[in-house]
Write a protein that holds these residues in place. Structure first.
Motif, PDB file in Angstrom:
ATOM      1  N   THR A  21       0.865  -1.180   0.000  1.00 10.96           N
ATOM      2  CA  THR A  21       0.000   0.000   0.000  1.00 10.96           C
ATOM      3  C   THR A  21       0.902   1.232   0.000  1.00 10.96           C
ATOM      4  O   THR A  21       2.109   1.136   0.263  1.00 10.96           O
ATOM      5  CB  THR A  21      -0.900   0.039   1.244  1.00 10.96           C
ATOM      6  OG1 THR A  21      -0.070   0.160   2.400  1.00 10.96           O
ATOM      7  CG2 THR A  21      -1.784  -1.200   1.340  1.00 10.96           C
TER       8      THR A  21
ATOM      9  N   ASP B  81       0.368  -0.665  -6.033  1.00 14.62           N
ATOM     10  CA  ASP B  81      -0.488  -1.082  -4.925  1.00 14.62           C
ATOM     11  C   ASP B  81      -1.324  -2.299  -5.324  1.00 14.62           C
ATOM     12  O   ASP B  81      -2.036  -2.279  -6.333  1.00 14.62           O
ATOM     13  CB  ASP B  81      -1.403   0.074  -4.520  1.00 14.62           C
ATOM     14  CG  ASP B  81      -2.154  -0.159  -3.221  1.00 14.62           C
ATOM     15  OD1 ASP B  81      -2.478  -1.322  -2.902  1.00 14.62           O
ATOM     16  OD2 ASP B  81      -2.434   0.831  -2.524  1.00 14.62           O
TER      17      ASP B  81
ATOM     18  N   TYR C 177      -3.965  -3.380  -4.192  1.00 17.07           N
ATOM     19  CA  TYR C 177      -5.409  -3.148  -4.119  1.00 17.07           C
ATOM     20  C   TYR C 177      -5.963  -2.270  -5.244  1.00 17.07           C
ATOM     21  O   TYR C 177      -7.150  -1.951  -5.241  1.00 17.07           O
ATOM     22  CB  TYR C 177      -5.771  -2.576  -2.744  1.00 17.07           C
ATOM     23  CG  TYR C 177      -5.430  -3.550  -1.640  1.00 17.07           C
ATOM     24  CD1 TYR C 177      -6.182  -4.708  -1.465  1.00 17.07           C
ATOM     25  CD2 TYR C 177      -4.343  -3.326  -0.810  1.00 17.07           C
ATOM     26  CE1 TYR C 177      -5.850  -5.621  -0.465  1.00 17.07           C
ATOM     27  CE2 TYR C 177      -4.006  -4.232   0.191  1.00 17.07           C
ATOM     28  CZ  TYR C 177      -4.769  -5.370   0.352  1.00 17.07           C
ATOM     29  OH  TYR C 177      -4.437  -6.280   1.331  1.00 17.07           O
TER      30      TYR C 177
END
Length: 69
Positions: A3, A19, A21
């Motif tokens: 992150t 990242d 995500y």
């Protein structure tokens, strides 16, 4: 594949961060230069192993560096 906060708290010199995500993770990975070798790491090792498998499917020369603290 850390992150933003994990990356800012520490990373390998010269590393780029993507990242895990991100909604467009696969598309971003696919745009990387396939002629280069990559090392992938995260905080715990779980995300890096998943991304390494994905990158191998996409045709990359990649190594899982696991968790780096």
């Amino acid at each position: 594949v850390r992150t933003k906060e994990e990356f800012e708290s520490g990373h390998v010199e010269g590393a780029i961060n993507i990242d895990f995500y991100r909604e467009d993770l696969k598309e971003v990975l696919a745009k990387l230069d396939k002629s280069k070798k990559y090392g992938v790491y995260c905080r715990s090792g779980a995300r890096s192993s998943r991304v390494v498998e994905l990158m191998k499917e996409l045709g990359f020369d990649v190594e899982d560096l696991g968790a780096l603290t």
